[in-house]
Design an enzyme around this catalytic site. Structure first.
Site, mmCIF file in Angstrom:
data_model
loop_
_atom_site.group_PDB
_atom_site.id
_atom_site.type_symbol
_atom_site.label_atom_id
_atom_site.label_comp_id
_atom_site.label_asym_id
_atom_site.label_seq_id
_atom_site.Cartn_x
_atom_site.Cartn_y
_atom_site.Cartn_z
ATOM 1 N N ALA A 1 9.465 44.726 12.952
ATOM 2 C CA ALA A 1 9.778 44.080 11.672
ATOM 3 C C ALA A 1 11.022 43.217 11.810
ATOM 4 C CB ALA A 1 9.960 45.137 10.587
ATOM 5 N N ASN A 2 11.546 42.730 10.701
ATOM 6 C CA ASN A 2 12.772 41.930 10.722
ATOM 7 C C ASN A 2 13.590 42.217 9.464
ATOM 8 O OD1 ASN A 2 12.091 39.859 8.584
ATOM 9 N ND2 ASN A 2 10.368 39.572 9.985
ATOM 10 N N ARG A 3 14.750 41.586 9.350
ATOM 11 C CA ARG A 3 15.716 41.932 8.301
ATOM 12 C C ARG A 3 15.511 41.211 6.974
ATOM 13 N NH1 ARG A 3 19.492 44.968 10.760
ATOM 14 N NH2 ARG A 3 19.856 44.578 12.989
ATOM 15 N N SER A 4 14.398 40.531 6.779
ATOM 16 C CA SER A 4 14.184 39.832 5.513
ATOM 17 C C SER A 4 14.123 40.823 4.350
ATOM 18 C CB SER A 4 12.869 39.052 5.583
ATOM 19 O OG SER A 4 12.521 38.583 4.308
ATOM 20 N N ALA B 1 9.377 35.834 6.127
ATOM 21 C CA ALA B 1 9.793 35.835 7.528
ATOM 22 C C ALA B 1 8.651 36.479 8.321
ATOM 23 C CB ALA B 1 11.087 36.617 7.698
#
Ligand code: C5P
Length: 221
Positions: free
Chosen positions: A29-32, A95
């Site tokens: 995943a990512n930090r969005s 994102a």
């Protein structure tokens, strides 16, 4: 009417990260946070648009007055966006993970003492903005975001062309800016014919301003 200049217009907005499974319990995943995309969905609805928000997993509530479709993977997000066409406006803020695990495991990958450490083979995800920007049912207005840590403007201009977008909102997401996951945003609006630097604003102010720019495109002649 004046207060609801987007009445009768359909918009589709993506927001948040995507989760790309590794196995049933792990993901990439990512930090969005989804804050900017959700704020844009709300701002368009406030101007009267019929908004479908396709959101990856986020911890913020569904905005009121919009249809929310919850998804996890990029491919699910793409499918939900295409389901929302035809639309007049597409704003792709999510994102989206560029890559997913080529073949996610059906069972949890186990750690066996003495055995080799697994490696993850990745494959490319669909580019949702590019798909929409080149679609036979392309919305009149296609807008993307460009999160960059260097050469923000040059990269965003290249992105306009490549993705078939009308506008790109470019922001510098270098860690020192605190933008990714934060509540404020400092962006440039990049169009085919020019660049506007916007002041440092709350994400909902960026959203309101963008919704106004969008509404201008739908003003009766
Ligand atoms: O190429 P890049 O990821 O920097 O482009 C960012 C823009 O493209 C954003 O609007 C993002 O929502 C969109 N995008 C997408 N699908 C992808 C990758 C990015 O819709 N797979």
């Amino acid at each position: 009417d004046g207060a609801r200049p987007l009445a009768g217009r359909k918009a589709v907005v993506t927001s948040g990260p995507t989760y790309e499974p590794i196995d049933p319990v792990r993901y990439i995943a990512n930090r969005s946070s989804g804050r900017q995309g959700h704020a844009i969905a709300s701002a368009l609805a406030a101007l009267g648009a019929d908004v479908t928000l396709v959101s990856g997993p986020v911890s913020i509530p569904d905005p009121m007055g919009v249809h929310v479709v919850h998804v996890e993977r990029a491919e699910e997000m793409r499918d939900a966006v295409l389901c929302a066409l035809p639309a007049d406006i597409a704003v792709m803020v999510a994102a989206v993970a560029d890559w997913r695990v080529a073949s996610a495991a059906d069972q949890k990958i186990k750690k066996h003492p003495g055995e080799s450490i697994p490696t993850l083979a990745l494959t490319e995800n669909p580019d949702i903005l590019k798909t929409v920007g080149h679609h036979t049912q392309r919305p009149k207005l296609v807008i993307g975001f460009a999160a960059e840590t260097q050469d923000v403007e040059a990269n965003a201009k290249a992105k306009l062309e490549r993705k078939g977008a009308d506008m790109i909102i470019a922001n510098d997401v270098s860690p020192a800016t605190g933008i990714m996951g934060g509540t404020r945003n400092s962006v440039k609006l990049i169009r085919h014919d020019g660049v506007e630097q916007w002041p440092d604003l709350e994400k909902d102010e960026v959203a309101a301003r963008l919704a106004t720019v969008i509404a201008e495109q739908f003003k009766p002649e």
